[in-house]
Enzyme design. Sequence first.
Site, PDB file in Angstrom:
ATOM      1  N   ASP A  38       0.845  -1.199   0.000  1.00 25.31           N
ATOM      2  CA  ASP A  38       0.000   0.000   0.000  1.00 25.31           C
ATOM      3  C   ASP A  38       0.877   1.246   0.000  1.00 25.31           C
ATOM      4  OD1 ASP A  38      -1.963  -1.809   0.171  1.00 25.31           O
ATOM      5  OD2 ASP A  38      -2.738  -1.175   2.131  1.00 25.31           O
ATOM      6  N   ALA A  39       1.991   1.157   0.735  1.00 23.10           N
ATOM      7  CA  ALA A  39       2.863   2.330   0.851  1.00 23.10           C
ATOM      8  C   ALA A  39       3.474   2.681  -0.509  1.00 23.10           C
ATOM      9  CB  ALA A  39       3.964   2.061   1.865  1.00 23.10           C
ATOM     10  N   ASP A  42       0.826   4.249  -2.612  1.00 17.27           N
ATOM     11  CA  ASP A  42       0.612   5.644  -2.208  1.00 17.27           C
ATOM     12  C   ASP A  42       1.704   6.546  -2.771  1.00 17.27           C
ATOM     13  OD1 ASP A  42      -1.586   4.820  -0.877  1.00 17.27           O
ATOM     14  OD2 ASP A  42      -0.666   4.847   1.124  1.00 17.27           O
ATOM     15  N   LEU A  88     -35.279  -9.930  -9.868  1.00 15.18           N
ATOM     16  CA  LEU A  88     -35.212 -11.390  -9.948  1.00 15.18           C
ATOM     17  C   LEU A  88     -36.393 -12.023  -9.231  1.00 15.18           C
ATOM     18  CD1 LEU A  88     -31.452 -11.876  -8.998  1.00 15.18           C
ATOM     19  CD2 LEU A  88     -32.466 -12.427 -11.206  1.00 15.18           C
ATOM     20  N   GLU A 119     -24.000 -17.429  -8.507  1.00 18.16           N
ATOM     21  CA  GLU A 119     -23.349 -16.231  -7.949  1.00 18.16           C
ATOM     22  C   GLU A 119     -23.939 -15.895  -6.596  1.00 18.16           C
ATOM     23  OE1 GLU A 119     -24.106 -13.020 -10.608  1.00 18.16           O
ATOM     24  OE2 GLU A 119     -23.178 -14.054 -12.290  1.00 18.16           O
ATOM     25  N   LYS A 121     -25.694 -13.495  -4.017  1.00 19.32           N
ATOM     26  CA  LYS A 121     -26.574 -12.334  -4.138  1.00 19.32           C
ATOM     27  C   LYS A 121     -26.113 -11.321  -3.105  1.00 19.32           C
ATOM     28  CE  LYS A 121     -31.391 -10.999  -4.679  1.00 19.32           C
ATOM     29  NZ  LYS A 121     -31.440  -9.873  -3.763  1.00 19.32           N
ATOM     30  N   ASP A 123     -25.741  -8.096  -0.914  1.00 17.84           N
ATOM     31  CA  ASP A 123     -26.785  -7.252  -0.345  1.00 17.84           C
ATOM     32  C   ASP A 123     -26.329  -5.798  -0.358  1.00 17.84           C
ATOM     33  OD1 ASP A 123     -29.203  -6.744   0.684  1.00 17.84           O
ATOM     34  OD2 ASP A 123     -28.824  -7.598   2.669  1.00 17.84           O
ATOM     35  N   ARG A 142     -30.374   2.000  -9.979  1.00 23.44           N
ATOM     36  CA  ARG A 142     -31.406   1.261 -10.686  1.00 23.44           C
ATOM     37  C   ARG A 142     -32.718   2.052 -10.709  1.00 23.44           C
ATOM     38  NH1 ARG A 142     -35.288  -2.411  -8.786  1.00 23.44           N
ATOM     39  NH2 ARG A 142     -35.924  -3.913 -10.360  1.00 23.44           N
ATOM     40  N   GLU A 179     -23.220  -4.659  -8.174  1.00 22.27           N
ATOM     41  CA  GLU A 179     -23.717  -4.265  -6.860  1.00 22.27           C
ATOM     42  C   GLU A 179     -22.646  -3.462  -6.138  1.00 22.27           C
ATOM     43  OE1 GLU A 179     -26.759  -5.438  -6.498  1.00 22.27           O
ATOM     44  OE2 GLU A 179     -27.253  -5.413  -4.365  1.00 22.27           O
ATOM     45  N   TYR A 231     -21.702  -8.000 -12.060  1.00 27.02           N
ATOM     46  CA  TYR A 231     -22.353  -9.297 -12.250  1.00 27.02           C
ATOM     47  C   TYR A 231     -23.071  -9.469 -13.586  1.00 27.02           C
ATOM     48  CZ  TYR A 231     -26.375  -6.898 -10.078  1.00 27.02           C
ATOM     49  OH  TYR A 231     -27.353  -6.017  -9.755  1.00 27.02           O
ATOM     50  N   LYS A 296     -28.116 -18.351 -12.766  1.00 24.01           N
ATOM     51  CA  LYS A 296     -28.417 -17.824 -14.097  1.00 24.01           C
ATOM     52  C   LYS A 296     -28.106 -18.899 -15.133  1.00 24.01           C
ATOM     53  CE  LYS A 296     -27.047 -13.225 -12.552  1.00 24.01           C
ATOM     54  NZ  LYS A 296     -26.000 -12.196 -12.523  1.00 24.01           N
ATOM     55  N   LYS A 320     -33.167 -17.484  -1.767  1.00 31.44           N
ATOM     56  CA  LYS A 320     -32.857 -16.653  -0.604  1.00 31.44           C
ATOM     57  C   LYS A 320     -32.409 -17.467   0.609  1.00 31.44           C
ATOM     58  CE  LYS A 320     -33.835 -12.590  -0.901  1.00 31.44           C
ATOM     59  NZ  LYS A 320     -34.999 -11.772  -1.097  1.00 31.44           N
ATOM     60  N   CYS A 414     -30.373  -0.731  42.448  1.00 30.12           N
ATOM     61  CA  CYS A 414     -30.096  -2.038  41.873  1.00 30.12           C
ATOM     62  C   CYS A 414     -31.314  -2.950  42.017  1.00 30.12           C
ATOM     63  CB  CYS A 414     -28.884  -2.653  42.572  1.00 30.12           C
ATOM     64  SG  CYS A 414     -28.594  -4.356  42.078  1.00 30.12           S
ATOM     65  N   CYS A 417     -30.088  -5.812  44.716  1.00 32.26           N
ATOM     66  CA  CYS A 417     -29.750  -5.562  46.121  1.00 32.26           C
ATOM     67  C   CYS A 417     -30.206  -4.196  46.617  1.00 32.26           C
ATOM     68  CB  CYS A 417     -28.246  -5.707  46.335  1.00 32.26           C
ATOM     69  SG  CYS A 417     -27.323  -4.335  45.603  1.00 32.26           S
ATOM     70  N   CYS A 432     -24.262  -0.904  39.716  1.00 32.93           N
ATOM     71  CA  CYS A 432     -24.759  -1.087  41.072  1.00 32.93           C
ATOM     72  C   CYS A 432     -23.572  -0.857  42.007  1.00 32.93           C
ATOM     73  CB  CYS A 432     -25.283  -2.512  41.217  1.00 32.93           C
ATOM     74  SG  CYS A 432     -25.321  -3.067  42.921  1.00 32.93           S
ATOM     75  N   CYS A 438     -24.051  -7.278  46.773  1.00 29.00           N
ATOM     76  CA  CYS A 438     -25.093  -7.551  45.776  1.00 29.00           C
ATOM     77  C   CYS A 438     -25.007  -9.016  45.347  1.00 29.00           C
ATOM     78  CB  CYS A 438     -24.899  -6.631  44.576  1.00 29.00           C
ATOM     79  SG  CYS A 438     -26.025  -6.970  43.226  1.00 29.00           S
TER      80      CYS A 438
HETATM   81  S1  IVH Z   1     -28.725 -10.236 -11.586  1.00 28.72           S
HETATM   82  C1  IVH Z   1     -31.717  -9.694 -14.688  1.00 28.72           C
HETATM   83  N1  IVH Z   1     -26.835 -10.963  -9.910  1.00 28.72           N
HETATM   84  O1  IVH Z   1     -30.457  -8.467  -6.543  1.00 28.72           O
HETATM   85  C2  IVH Z   1     -30.868  -9.957 -13.546  1.00 28.72           C
HETATM   86  N2  IVH Z   1     -28.486  -9.425  -9.158  1.00 28.72           N
HETATM   87  O2  IVH Z   1     -33.712  -8.428  -7.598  1.00 28.72           O
HETATM   88  C3  IVH Z   1     -30.773  -8.823 -12.642  1.00 28.72           C
HETATM   89  N3  IVH Z   1     -28.162  -8.645  -6.879  1.00 28.72           N
HETATM   90  O3  IVH Z   1     -31.393  -5.378  -7.230  1.00 28.72           O
HETATM   91  C4  IVH Z   1     -29.911  -8.947 -11.488  1.00 28.72           C
HETATM   92  N4  IVH Z   1     -26.312  -9.785  -6.478  1.00 28.72           N
HETATM   93  O4  IVH Z   1     -28.914  -5.586  -7.347  1.00 28.72           O
HETATM   94  C5  IVH Z   1     -27.945 -10.223 -10.095  1.00 28.72           C
HETATM   95  N5  IVH Z   1     -25.094 -11.642  -8.564  1.00 28.72           N
HETATM   96  C6  IVH Z   1     -26.190 -10.922  -8.736  1.00 28.72           C
HETATM   97  C7  IVH Z   1     -26.709 -10.085  -7.733  1.00 28.72           C
HETATM   98  C8  IVH Z   1     -27.870  -9.349  -7.975  1.00 28.72           C
HETATM   99  C9  IVH Z   1     -27.187  -8.924  -5.973  1.00 28.72           C
HETATM  100  C10 IVH Z   1     -29.283  -7.748  -6.612  1.00 28.72           C
HETATM  101  C11 IVH Z   1     -29.518  -6.764  -7.720  1.00 28.72           C
HETATM  102  C12 IVH Z   1     -30.990  -6.575  -7.787  1.00 28.72           C
HETATM  103  C13 IVH Z   1     -31.537  -7.682  -6.979  1.00 28.72           C
HETATM  104  C14 IVH Z   1     -32.398  -8.597  -7.840  1.00 28.72           C
END
Ligand code: IVH
Length: 680
Positions: A38-39, A42, A88, A119, A121, A123, A142, A179, A231, A296, A320, A414, A417, A432, A438
Amino acid sequence: MSTLSLFDNFPPEIEQLRQEINHHNYRYYALDDPQITDADYDRLMQRLRELETQYPAAITPDSPTQRVGATPLSAFTTVVHELPMLSLDNAFSDEDLLAFNQRVQDRLKITDDVEYACELKLDGIAVSLLYRDGLLVRGATRGDGTNGEDITQNVRTIKSIPLRLAGTGYPAVLEVRGEIYMPKAGFNALNEKARAADEKLFVNPRNAAAGSLRQLDSRITASRPLEMCAYSVGWVDGGTLPETHSGILAALKTWGFLTNRETQVAKNIHEAMAFYRQIGEKRNELAYDIDGIVFKVNSRQLQESLGFISRAPRWAIAYKFPAQEESTILLDVEFQVGRTGAVTPVARLQPVFVGGVTVSNATLHNRDEINRLGIKIGDTVIIRRAGDVIPQIVQVVETKRPTDARAIAFPEHCPVCNSPVETVADEAVARCSGGLVCAAQRKEAIKHFASRKAMNVEGLGDKLVEQLVDLGLVSNLADIYALTREQLAAMERMGEKSADNILTALENSKKTSLAKFIYALGIREVGESTARNFANYFGSFEALAAADQDALQQVPDVGPVVAHFVAEFFVQESNRVAVAALRNAGVHWDNIEVAAPEALPLKGLTYVLTGTLEALSRDDAKAHLLALGAKVAGSVSAKTDYVVAGPGAGSKLAKAEELGLKVIDEARLLELLREHGRQV
Ligand code: IVH
């Protein structure tokens, strides 16, 4: 592509530096395999900044120095997505997933296995990045899928997003989708800072990522630990892409994007299901939050034949994981008293299934937390249980507050006690003041004393201690050694056999070590390793008890706070009496021979232990080094003198080598310890 004209006469070093920096970004983010420290990175950035200050006309928008915009926006403008950003369909069970696979096969009129790209998902927040001739020209949220917001200024600050694509072969117009998320470590650090500054906390990493992207001032976004993982692609023109989804991900990686490294291709839906389980098991250990797995159909040709329904593709599904956040109702708040007297509010909740378990209690930490949340009894609250972390109340849903919601009254006395509860200025914790008067503190002190890492009285568990204190059979530490067979055998779920076992365990526990005894006393802030440091430094209990705060602070890792609590402990007559009673009961240990501090042979040297040690446990190796005056640190830095590396040493060893530190193996450590008279 550079926008410099041929007539500009700038030092070629500028463009060379940019290419070098972009190359290292690519190594770091896309390949996860950095080649420089990193240094050093930088320093390259610093040099480029200097040159650009000298030659301002040489600055191009894609220069790695130009990530943060100078002027905040007044509002975000709207972006119309050329191709809608879809969502999705969800699956919540294996049956749902199998039904999805069946639908795919039926629609394609095939019975063969379908190959899936699997893949995580992530968050976070979905984004679209538009590249023209390899340059990032637009970043957008989006939004509702059709209209998003232009967040170009903000996405530019995220270092895992290339401003200029790497490699070759990318289409002239390339929209990359992915994402943006905040890794857990960054999220925790951000919230810790906010807590220290008494600011509002973010509820979870996703909200923190969303809030960070919604800033009109990109300098704020730049200060937030965000990452982006690509993705898929959206609008593409002037070029071709690989035939499979996994091929596209591989191409995106060569163009400089971070793609998730857990991604795999499954031969069929059964392999896909196995992937879901495998990731589910390690979900908590991942560096970021995920809420499911996305499958997919891998072939783009098959994707095209399958097409879309309403707002989701027919060729993908999100399976999920159990939710980590749920809402429930706060039924009541009780106050628990801990070993050090800390009065902790505990929320009693309407039981709710969250993060894979049923939760009916959650800590509210302290009075500040109650105020920060603005919580009342009767409120609907959001509970988060991520991984093995204890469940937290992260938010109150104020719109659902019932009219008869009650304020939470923090007790002034307390609950156990009745001694006054005291709050020290600058401390969030209320305590306390009853000390060992106590019963709650007494119970906790005895539980701690008997616990495995302290006196290790096997069989003297929490429930039994509570009964013994409630019945008045034990009121101080030494009382446990006066328990009789009859008294023990009369306890719930005990027989004579268990009573005998406990008596034997009590007898065996009397022979201990100085370090364990110091730890067992439960002095505030004195954990196992601090106790060991005290034992090694002072050698005898008398020397520790006689030390003043200055002397205490000479001990490795002991600062003013710990020194204060230790000195205060020994000032109290009741504590001296308790120790004397324990010794009278037969508790004993061997003193440790210590040299005068000046004479300690390893004084001033810092060691780091890593990998597996075979002859010694890590704790013992550490104790020996400390006894010789060395410091033993947990992480490698330029201040480290020696790294002791055993088999399986990983990143710490790599870092030591990178910093050119001295690395020794266990055999050499043993030699060194023996040279200094340690018996190993
Ligand atoms: S594909 C047509 N791949 O999940 C396909 N989505 O409802 C569209 N998300 O808001 C999405 N990881 O942001 C895809 N590996 C992944 C994902 C991903 C997270 C989120 C995406 C979207 C929601 C899908």
